[in-house]
Design a protein around this motif. Structure first.
Motif, PDB file in Angstrom:
ATOM      1  N   GLU A   1       0.827  -1.210   0.000  1.00  0.00           N
ATOM      2  CA  GLU A   1       0.000   0.000   0.000  1.00  0.00           C
ATOM      3  C   GLU A   1       0.859   1.256   0.000  1.00  0.00           C
ATOM      4  O   GLU A   1       0.609   2.202  -0.764  1.00  0.00           O
ATOM      5  CB  GLU A   1      -0.920   0.000   1.222  1.00  0.00           C
ATOM      6  N   SER A   2       1.899   1.256   0.837  1.00  0.00           N
ATOM      7  CA  SER A   2       2.789   2.413   0.915  1.00  0.00           C
ATOM      8  C   SER A   2       3.504   2.650  -0.413  1.00  0.00           C
ATOM      9  O   SER A   2       3.604   3.793  -0.888  1.00  0.00           O
ATOM     10  CB  SER A   2       3.808   2.197   2.033  1.00  0.00           C
ATOM     11  N   ARG A   3       3.997   1.586  -1.047  1.00  0.00           N
ATOM     12  CA  ARG A   3       4.721   1.731  -2.314  1.00  0.00           C
ATOM     13  C   ARG A   3       3.792   2.149  -3.447  1.00  0.00           C
ATOM     14  O   ARG A   3       4.180   2.925  -4.320  1.00  0.00           O
ATOM     15  CB  ARG A   3       5.434   0.414  -2.663  1.00  0.00           C
ATOM     16  N   LEU A   4       2.569   1.626  -3.422  1.00  0.00           N
ATOM     17  CA  LEU A   4       1.612   2.008  -4.458  1.00  0.00           C
ATOM     18  C   LEU A   4       1.207   3.467  -4.298  1.00  0.00           C
ATOM     19  O   LEU A   4       1.142   4.223  -5.281  1.00  0.00           O
ATOM     20  CB  LEU A   4       0.376   1.102  -4.386  1.00  0.00           C
ATOM     21  N   MET A   5       0.982   3.907  -3.064  1.00  0.00           N
ATOM     22  CA  MET A   5       0.619   5.303  -2.829  1.00  0.00           C
ATOM     23  C   MET A   5       1.775   6.218  -3.194  1.00  0.00           C
ATOM     24  O   MET A   5       1.553   7.351  -3.669  1.00  0.00           O
ATOM     25  CB  MET A   5       0.207   5.503  -1.367  1.00  0.00           C
ATOM     26  N   ASP A   6       3.002   5.741  -3.035  1.00  0.00           N
ATOM     27  CA  ASP A   6       4.169   6.530  -3.440  1.00  0.00           C
ATOM     28  C   ASP A   6       4.150   6.783  -4.948  1.00  0.00           C
ATOM     29  O   ASP A   6       4.434   7.897  -5.404  1.00  0.00           O
ATOM     30  CB  ASP A   6       5.443   5.802  -3.041  1.00  0.00           C
ATOM     31  N   VAL A   7       3.800   5.762  -5.732  1.00  0.00           N
ATOM     32  CA  VAL A   7       3.684   5.942  -7.185  1.00  0.00           C
ATOM     33  C   VAL A   7       2.526   6.881  -7.502  1.00  0.00           C
ATOM     34  O   VAL A   7       2.630   7.756  -8.376  1.00  0.00           O
ATOM     35  CB  VAL A   7       3.511   4.590  -7.899  1.00  0.00           C
ATOM     36  N   PHE A   8       1.404   6.718  -6.800  1.00  0.00           N
ATOM     37  CA  PHE A   8       0.268   7.622  -7.014  1.00  0.00           C
ATOM     38  C   PHE A   8       0.657   9.072  -6.709  1.00  0.00           C
ATOM     39  O   PHE A   8       0.233   9.995  -7.400  1.00  0.00           O
ATOM     40  CB  PHE A   8      -0.913   7.220  -6.119  1.00  0.00           C
ATOM     41  N   ARG A   9       1.446   9.274  -5.664  1.00  0.00           N
ATOM     42  CA  ARG A   9       1.804  10.642  -5.266  1.00  0.00           C
ATOM     43  C   ARG A   9       2.802  11.285  -6.223  1.00  0.00           C
ATOM     44  O   ARG A   9       2.652  12.447  -6.597  1.00  0.00           O
ATOM     45  CB  ARG A   9       2.413  10.639  -3.861  1.00  0.00           C
ATOM     46  N   HIS A  10       3.823  10.550  -6.609  1.00  0.00           N
ATOM     47  CA  HIS A  10       4.960  11.175  -7.287  1.00  0.00           C
ATOM     48  C   HIS A  10       5.281  10.595  -8.667  1.00  0.00           C
ATOM     49  O   HIS A  10       6.155  11.138  -9.349  1.00  0.00           O
ATOM     50  CB  HIS A  10       6.209  11.060  -6.401  1.00  0.00           C
ATOM     51  N   GLY A  11       4.604   9.525  -9.062  1.00  0.00           N
ATOM     52  CA  GLY A  11       4.903   8.925 -10.354  1.00  0.00           C
ATOM     53  C   GLY A  11       6.280   8.292 -10.389  1.00  0.00           C
ATOM     54  O   GLY A  11       6.881   7.999  -9.345  1.00  0.00           O
ATOM     55  N   ILE A  12       6.802   8.103 -11.602  1.00  0.00           N
ATOM     56  CA  ILE A  12       8.115   7.478 -11.768  1.00  0.00           C
ATOM     57  C   ILE A  12       9.186   8.491 -12.171  1.00  0.00           C
ATOM     58  O   ILE A  12      10.358   8.150 -12.285  1.00  0.00           O
ATOM     59  CB  ILE A  12       8.053   6.350 -12.819  1.00  0.00           C
ATOM     60  N   ALA A  13       8.781   9.735 -12.400  1.00  0.00           N
ATOM     61  CA  ALA A  13       9.710  10.746 -12.924  1.00  0.00           C
ATOM     62  C   ALA A  13      10.658  11.266 -11.847  1.00  0.00           C
ATOM     63  O   ALA A  13      10.278  11.416 -10.675  1.00  0.00           O
ATOM     64  CB  ALA A  13       8.919  11.920 -13.506  1.00  0.00           C
ATOM     65  N   THR A  14      11.878  11.557 -12.257  1.00  0.00           N
ATOM     66  CA  THR A  14      12.783  12.311 -11.392  1.00  0.00           C
ATOM     67  C   THR A  14      12.396  13.788 -11.506  1.00  0.00           C
ATOM     68  O   THR A  14      11.600  14.170 -12.369  1.00  0.00           O
ATOM     69  CB  THR A  14      14.246  12.124 -11.813  1.00  0.00           C
ATOM     70  N   ARG A  15      12.969  14.611 -10.687  1.00  0.00           N
ATOM     71  CA  ARG A  15      12.539  16.015 -10.609  1.00  0.00           C
ATOM     72  C   ARG A  15      12.694  16.757 -11.938  1.00  0.00           C
ATOM     73  O   ARG A  15      11.848  17.576 -12.300  1.00  0.00           O
ATOM     74  CB  ARG A  15      13.341  16.734  -9.514  1.00  0.00           C
ATOM     75  N   GLY A  16      13.724  16.460 -12.715  1.00  0.00           N
ATOM     76  CA  GLY A  16      13.960  17.232 -13.932  1.00  0.00           C
ATOM     77  C   GLY A  16      13.385  16.618 -15.197  1.00  0.00           C
ATOM     78  O   GLY A  16      13.585  17.150 -16.292  1.00  0.00           O
ATOM     79  N   ASP A  17      12.666  15.501 -15.080  1.00  0.00           N
ATOM     80  CA  ASP A  17      12.170  14.823 -16.286  1.00  0.00           C
ATOM     81  C   ASP A  17      11.089  15.640 -16.983  1.00  0.00           C
ATOM     82  O   ASP A  17      10.257  16.291 -16.344  1.00  0.00           O
ATOM     83  CB  ASP A  17      11.621  13.443 -15.925  1.00  0.00           C
ATOM     84  N   VAL A  18      11.104  15.573 -18.318  1.00  0.00           N
ATOM     85  CA  VAL A  18      10.150  16.307 -19.155  1.00  0.00           C
ATOM     86  C   VAL A  18       9.389  15.311 -20.006  1.00  0.00           C
ATOM     87  O   VAL A  18       9.942  14.313 -20.477  1.00  0.00           O
ATOM     88  CB  VAL A  18      10.896  17.321 -20.061  1.00  0.00           C
ATOM     89  N   TRP A  19       8.086  15.577 -20.214  1.00  0.00           N
ATOM     90  CA  TRP A  19       7.253  14.697 -21.051  1.00  0.00           C
ATOM     91  C   TRP A  19       7.536  15.002 -22.525  1.00  0.00           C
ATOM     92  O   TRP A  19       7.106  16.010 -23.053  1.00  0.00           O
ATOM     93  CB  TRP A  19       5.784  14.918 -20.734  1.00  0.00           C
ATOM     94  N   ALA A  20       8.314  14.144 -23.162  1.00  0.00           N
ATOM     95  CA  ALA A  20       8.632  14.319 -24.582  1.00  0.00           C
ATOM     96  C   ALA A  20       8.823  12.946 -25.229  1.00  0.00           C
ATOM     97  O   ALA A  20       9.892  12.629 -25.754  1.00  0.00           O
ATOM     98  CB  ALA A  20       9.884  15.168 -24.752  1.00  0.00           C
ATOM     99  N   PRO A  21       7.787  12.100 -25.187  1.00  0.00           N
ATOM    100  CA  PRO A  21       7.942  10.740 -25.711  1.00  0.00           C
ATOM    101  C   PRO A  21       7.956  10.727 -27.233  1.00  0.00           C
ATOM    102  O   PRO A  21       7.525  11.680 -27.887  1.00  0.00           O
ATOM    103  CB  PRO A  21       6.693  10.028 -25.188  1.00  0.00           C
ATOM    104  N   ARG A  22       8.468   9.651 -27.808  1.00  0.00           N
ATOM    105  CA  ARG A  22       8.355   9.446 -29.249  1.00  0.00           C
ATOM    106  C   ARG A  22       7.421   8.264 -29.477  1.00  0.00           C
ATOM    107  O   ARG A  22       7.432   7.285 -28.714  1.00  0.00           O
ATOM    108  CB  ARG A  22       9.723   9.174 -29.872  1.00  0.00           C
TER     109      ARG A  22
END
Length: 414
Positions: free
Chosen positions: A192-213
């Motif tokens: 539960e704690s690990r799942l809520m961590d993903v819900f809260r912060h996702g998988i991105a590091t602080r500087g990641d930008v959404w630019a998929p191909r």
């Protein structure tokens, strides 16, 4: 002397016995629906599980459709109760955490044998007529109440984003029983704690930008018309469930005869297997192409997510939902679940490599991989939502739920 016939005490006793037996029948019906689908459920199956004969079950529910509808209403009631409790919290984060906690507590009670599972809602659309309309209206209420965990009265963009988040939250809690069984009960709080961590912060590091191909998925149709046939079947099975999508309905969707169906495939089970194979092959192709391509693992993972969501929201989609597995023979279902598990493990491996290289935040890769499986599996249901905006925005909004978490608004201005 005992209470006279017809006395309030006796009447209350009868009511309690009636409700207890009715609740037992509904719990048994939920088990059958989860194993065989609502269309596959029979009064005989349910009666056997509660030690009654079929006639006794019909005393409580005149038609099989009435029993299935009542089982779905139990699920909707429980969801409503959990959401009502979550709404007492003061912030979106706290509401979502509370709702997840209530679900985990329920699943723990089920694992300990203290509570029975409720009926999964994947077959709800296979119901018909007024019953279907009533159930869908209740489901829409549940969805809106889930969306309101983030607030009400927002801008159009906010409402769209909250809608994507609500769907991802619901689908992840529905998906939990599929993979939570791999953990010991005493590990549930950690999960539960690990799942809520993903819900809260996702998988991105602080500087990641959404630019998929978008990856160039292969398209090889060895037999003319077969791809169109599998696509039509996948759409109908996703919408109506395995039992609800009859051969006749699939053939009608393509304006061909039932004979044409048997020209392509020998049996309906083979059709579902082929639909799954097509879907799993598409996912595996995306994983392989991303792995072989340039960029770090953040680029690779986000490109897979974007590509598969683009497939789900386009005419090339959809992917077949795993909920259709409940109608298949156990041996076939087990083999297909093994393939699904291999895909999840590959996601977990890519996430682990990304954590090691520093391009992905330090999350539990096994838990995060299941969030990825849930969103790619469920995105089909959001095609109408996606159709109200440019597809690039729909893909970004829906993907952001796992990429940046359920509370990050950086993509609102897309």
């Amino acid at each position: 002397m005992g209470a006279e016939a017809g006395s309030p005490a006796e009447a209350r006793g009868e009511t309690k016995r009636f409700r207890a037996k009715r609740d037992a029948i509904l719990a048994a019906a939920a088990d059958v629906i989860n194993e065989q689908s609502a269309k596959g459920m029979t009064f005989a199956d349910v009666a056997q599980r509660v030690g009654l004969n079929t006639t006794s079950v019909t005393y409580y529910f005149k038609r099989k459709e009435d029993l299935a509808a009542a089982a779905f209403e139990v699920t909707l009631d429980r969801l409503d109760e959990m959401l009502a409790s979550a709404h007492h919290e003061v912030s979106p984060d706290a509401r979502v955490a509370h709702y997840l906690s209530l679900n985990m507590e329920r699943l723990e009670r089920i694992a300990r044998g203290e509570e029975r599972p409720f009926a999964i809602l994947s077959d709800l659309r296979a119901m018909e007529g007024e019953v279907k309309a009533r159930l869908l209206t209740r489901w829409q209420h549940v969805f809106r109440r889930t969306r309101a965990l983030w607030g009400e009265g927002g801008t159009r963009a906010q409402t769209d984003l909250w809608g994507g988040r609500a769907h991802v939250l619901l689908e992840n809690t529905f998906w939990l029983p599929v993979w939570l069984a791999r953990y010991e009960i005493d590990e549930y709080p950690r999960v539960e704690s690990r799942l809520m961590d993903v819900f809260r912060h996702g998988i991105a590091t602080r500087g990641d930008v959404w630019a998929p191909r978008l990856l160039e998925l292969p398209h090889d149709e060895a037999e003319p018309g077969r791809e169109a046939f599998l696509l039509a079947a996948t759409r109908l099975i996703n919408e109506l469930g395995y039992r609800g999508a009859s051969v006749q309905k699939i053939a009608s969707e393509l304006n061909v005869t039932k004979g044409s169906f048997y020209h392509h495939l020998d049996a309906k089970d083979e059709l579902v297997i082929e639909c799954y194979r097509r879907s799993f092959d598409l996912i595996a192709d995306a994983q392989r192409l991303a792995d072989d391509g340039a960029g770090d693992h953040w680029d690779k993972v986000t490109s897979i997510i974007a590509t598969l969501l683009d497939v789900q929201f386009s005419e090339r989609g959809p992917l077949l939902r795993t909920t259709a597995l409940s109608g298949l023979p156990p041996r076939v279902r087990s083999a297909l679940l093994d393939r699904s598990n291999r895909i999840a493990r590959r996601y977990a491996g890519m996430l682990s490599d990304g954590i090691a290289e520093g391009s992905i935040r330090a999350i539990d890769p096994l838990v995060a991989s299941q969030v990825m499986m849930a969103i790619q599996n469920a995105a089909f249901d959001m095609r109408k939502w996606a159709g109200t905006m440019p597809r690039e925005r729909a893909v970004a909004f829906y993907a952001s739920t796992v990429v940046f978490g359920l509370f990050d608004d950086r993509l609102l201005d897309l």
